[in-house]
Write a protein that holds these residues in place. Structure first.
Motif, mmCIF file in Angstrom:
data_model
loop_
_atom_site.group_PDB
_atom_site.id
_atom_site.type_symbol
_atom_site.label_atom_id
_atom_site.label_comp_id
_atom_site.label_asym_id
_atom_site.label_seq_id
_atom_site.Cartn_x
_atom_site.Cartn_y
_atom_site.Cartn_z
ATOM 1 N N GLY A 161 11.620 36.010 26.164
ATOM 2 C CA GLY A 161 11.283 34.630 26.489
ATOM 3 C C GLY A 161 11.930 34.133 27.766
ATOM 4 O O GLY A 161 11.595 33.052 28.247
ATOM 5 N N ALA B 8 5.940 39.983 21.683
ATOM 6 C CA ALA B 8 6.363 39.053 22.742
ATOM 7 C C ALA B 8 6.605 39.772 24.060
ATOM 8 O O ALA B 8 6.727 39.125 25.107
ATOM 9 N N TYR C 249 14.961 36.795 22.104
ATOM 10 C CA TYR C 249 15.599 36.071 23.207
ATOM 11 C C TYR C 249 15.103 36.565 24.561
ATOM 12 O O TYR C 249 14.600 35.772 25.382
ATOM 13 N N GLN D 194 17.507 29.355 24.073
ATOM 14 C CA GLN D 194 16.651 30.447 23.606
ATOM 15 C C GLN D 194 17.444 31.457 22.770
ATOM 16 O O GLN D 194 16.945 31.967 21.763
#
Length: 776
Positions: A681, A599, A678, A348
């Motif tokens: 996630g 995100a 990064y 990731q």
């Protein structure tokens, strides 16, 4: 006896007898003294000493007769080398490394002056001694017995014997064998053959065994083409190959190897092997960039290099080896090394770097894109495990790891350290108020830092020379106001600030405790900054980021130290800094890339941006309750141009061609974008900071506009005023009120002019056009 009897006895000249019991006691006492004297006479002591010496000599003679020179040759030595295996935390293989890079060369192919550089570096009496240095050897044996480890003192013959016939282990038996074999080899072999063997078996780093492999690895020439200056560098390198390798050495390492290089050449002049006039003309020969070993492309090489270094550190600590000896015990010695790297998180992080940076770089369109380097380290704050690491786009393309390099300034990511020091020391402002999140400072740009009413000659500008007037510490952290933290550093005392930095994990050895350090002007790596912020996330308990989980070789296992150490700052101080840093994300310089990132799924975040002078480095180091990641972006000249040399630090302005406003690279931009891509996630969405504090944005209500659009990135139409505020609160004043509620509507209009009064209280600043600045 009565008085009359006594009188008669005196008249007869007699004496009264002493009581028998007293006489016996006295006699016993005298007998004891005489016994000790009889036991420890100088003759007996001397005799014992001579006896021990004779015994030692006898034992050595027996040893000399019993120990033979074992068989040894280059092929046999190469056969001893085995591949190291490196594994992910789940046990799957990451890499294998163990291709032997060695080519034996005859001594006649090495220039005599180059040979003499090694003699000058390691053993000036080589051509006269009997193969051993008695004083150095005695010291080595004593240090081995006392557990102090190796302290040097070996001759070239001894080092050759150790490399060619024996092992690097530090035991008395091995040391005694080394002495005996060295004496025999010196008698049986010519000095030239010994020197040839030494040059062909020594490890020079970069996976290079022997002078021929080293000449190619460092200067791309054969050994016979080496200059005296280059030979002196290779000779200096043997003391600590990895630490002295110019391509990866720290500033301290570069100073040390240069000093060693000068030492070698000065010794050559002293021995009459080099003319002093010629010596003055020699310039330090900077080595070529290394070529990565096969199979270590991508991130593998960076991970393997750091794993080797951490294992070497433990061998030095636990077995008392020198750096050179530790490297020889690690490289190609059949180790089975398991790393803490989490396969999913590693993938990731690599993906985030690619999507947010490397895929956008196009050196053919923009020269500056070739100068951009990125590094990142991700650490579990509860265990200290390094779960992901990004050292650069590719180990083959950029050998030096950007994750561990310490030559760029951390800039404003250092500001939380200053606040931590202030809270830990319960420091006070110049007006006597205890420093906390609500304490008000003068945020005027270029404000002179004062100490007890006296100016100290330091007046740093804020970005774009903006004057903020009177602001709370919380707002100063959110907006990364240089003038506030420069004064705070002086209020705390720079000695205390630097001590706190050292306790938290920054290497401050040799750094001056001066006011300029408040802007983060010392060097630091993403690895170090991840450790600092992990310690804050871990409520002040020291976190030392650790890559190696376990290391096994044959029947031995090296125990890695606990990555979680002692309490280095109080939980309250650490938690208050964390609380304040949540404001940087929610209302400060990281809001665009982190707070508003689509995100993000409810993760609580604390962090700090940083941009160094002239835009040469940009950072975002941030954390959630369960993970800490530091991302650094570095401008490194890919090629020479004018006065700029290859490798020089350069401005990153205009990189990727997508940056807003003036195109400046800043911590709230690309680094924060990599961080968010990064972290959001791989982190838990329901984890919460458990904070032991009553201060900071994390525990206080804050004014947050219900913005539905991204802030504009256009330049303001009018420069902020630089006038002094007409009325100024004392530096220790606290805000008189805290907003009691959150506005329910978005402001319908942006003020056309900058306010002439002090900024609103902490947390109430409107959303400015996002133009991050120097030091943010």
């Amino acid at each position: 006896m009565g008085r009359a009897e006594e009188r008669r006895a005196r008249q007869r000249g007699g004496h009264r007898a002493a009581p028998k019991s007293r006489s016996r006691r006295a006699a016993g006492k005298n007998d004891g003294k005489s016994f000790i004297r009889r036991l420890f006479t100088w003759k007996k002591i001397l005799g014992t000493f001579l006896g021990v010496c004779l015994l030692g000599i006898g034992g050595f003679i027996v040893l000399y007769l019993v120990v033979d020179v074992p068989d040894g040759n280059a092929a046999a030595q190469a056969a001893k080398l085995q591949s190291n295996v490196y594994k992910y935390s789940d046990g799957t293989v990451l890499a294998r490394k163990g291709t032997v890079n060695r080519e034996i060369v005859d001594l006649s192919r090495v220039d005599k002056d180059v040979r003499n550089t090694f003699v000058a570096a390691e053993n000036k009496t080589f051509y006269k001694d009997a193969g051993i240095d008695l004083k150095g050897t005695a010291r080595g044996v004593f240090n081995t017995l006392s557990g102090k480890g190796a302290q040097g003192g070996s001759t070239i013959t001894q080092q050759y014997v150790k490399n060619y016939y024996l092992s690097q282990e530090q035991t008395v038996s091995r040391k005694l064998k080394e002495i005996v074999i060295s004496l025999k080899v010196d008698r049986q072999t010519s000095k030239d053959d010994i020197l040839a063997g030494y040059l062909n078996t020594s490890y020079f780093g970069r996976n290079a065994y022997g002078i021929q492999a080293a000449a190619q690895a460092y200067y791309r020439v054969d050994a016979e083409k080496l200059s005296v200056a280059q030979g002196a560098y290779l000779a200096a390198l043997l003391q600590a190959p990895s630490s002295y390798d110019w391509a990866v050495a720290s500033e301290t390492g570069k100073k040390l190897v240069k000093a060693r290089w000068n030492y070698v050449l000065d010794n050559m002049v002293e021995m009459g092997w080099l003319d002093s006039a010629e010596r003055q003309t020699l310039k330090f020969p900077v080595p070529k960039e290394p070529k990565a070993a096969a199979g270590l492309g991508g991130q593998k090489g960076y991970l393997v290099a750091l794993a080797d270094t951490q294992l070497e550190d433990q061998l030095m600590e636990q077995k008392g080896l020198t750096r050179s000896e530790a490297e020889a015990q690690v490289v190609d010695q059949g180790w089975n090394i398991t790393l803490n790297i989490d396969k999913k998180k590693q993938a990731q992080l690599e993906k985030a770097a690619k999507t947010q940076l490397t895929s956008k770089l196009d050196p053919e369109k923009r020269d500056v894109d070739a100068d951009i380097q990125a590094g990142a380290v991700s650490v579990d704050p509860k265990t200290g495990k390094i779960v992901a690491l990004y050292g650069g786009e590719d180990y083959f393309k950029h050998y030096r790891s950007n994750a561990t390099r310490t030559d760029y300034q951390p800039a404003s990511t250092f500001k939380p350290v200053i606040l931590a020091a202030a809270l830990e020391e319960k420091a006070k402002t110049q007006d006597g108020a205890t420093i906390g999140a609500r304490t008000v400072y003068d945020g005027t740009s270029k404000r002179q830092v004062v100490d007890n009413g006296k100016k100290v000659g330091f007046a740093p500008p804020n970005e774009d020379d903006v004057d903020y007037g009177d602001v709370s510490v919380q707002t100063a952290m959110n907006k990364s106001i240089n003038s506030v933290f420069a004064q705070m550093g002086m209020d705390v005392g720079m000695d205390e600030v630097m001590k706190t930095a050292g306790r938290l994990g920054i290497d401050v050895e040799g750094e001056e405790a001066v006011a300029a350090q408040t802007l983060g002007t010392m060097g630091a790596s993403p690895l170090e900054m991840a450790g600092v912020y992990a310690t804050l996330d871990n409520h002040g308990k020291k976190v030392t980021p650790t890559l190696v989980a376990s290391a096994e070789q044959n029947n031995q296992t090296i125990k890695m130290p606990d990555a979680i150490g002692e309490q280095v700052i109080s939980p309250e101080a650490a938690d208050t800094v964390t609380s304040v840093l949540t404001g940087v994300v929610d209302d400060g310089t990281a809001r665009t890339s982190v707070r508003n990132n689509p995100a993000r799924d409810g993760q609580e975040v604390a962090g700090k941006t940083g941009t160094s002078d002239f835009g040469r480095s940009a950072w975002f180091t941030g954390y959630t309750p369960d993970l800490v990641t530091s991302v650094g972006l570095f401008g490194e000249a890919a090629k020479a141009s004018g006065k700029i040399r290859e490798g020089d630090q350069v401005d990153m302005k205009g990189a990727t061609g997508t940056l807003p406003g003036k195109g400046r690279v800043n911590g709230g931009g690309i680094p924060a974008q990599i961080w968010a891509a990064y972290m959001f996630g791989v982190t838990k969405t329901d984890a919460e900071f458990d904070l032991d504090t009553t201060q900071g944005a994390g525990v206080e209500p804050s004014w947050t506009p219900t913005v539905t659009e991204e802030p504009t990135t256009e330049e303001p139409t009018e420069e902020p005023t630089t006038e002094e505020p007409t009325s100024q609160a004392p530096t220790s004043q606290k805000p008189t009120e805290t907003p009691s509620q959150t506005p329910t509507q978005t402001p319908t209009q942006t003020p056309s002019q900058n306010p002439t009064t002090s900024p609103p209280a902490e947390g109430t600043t409107p959303e400015d056009p996002f133009e991050p600045d120097l030091g943010q």
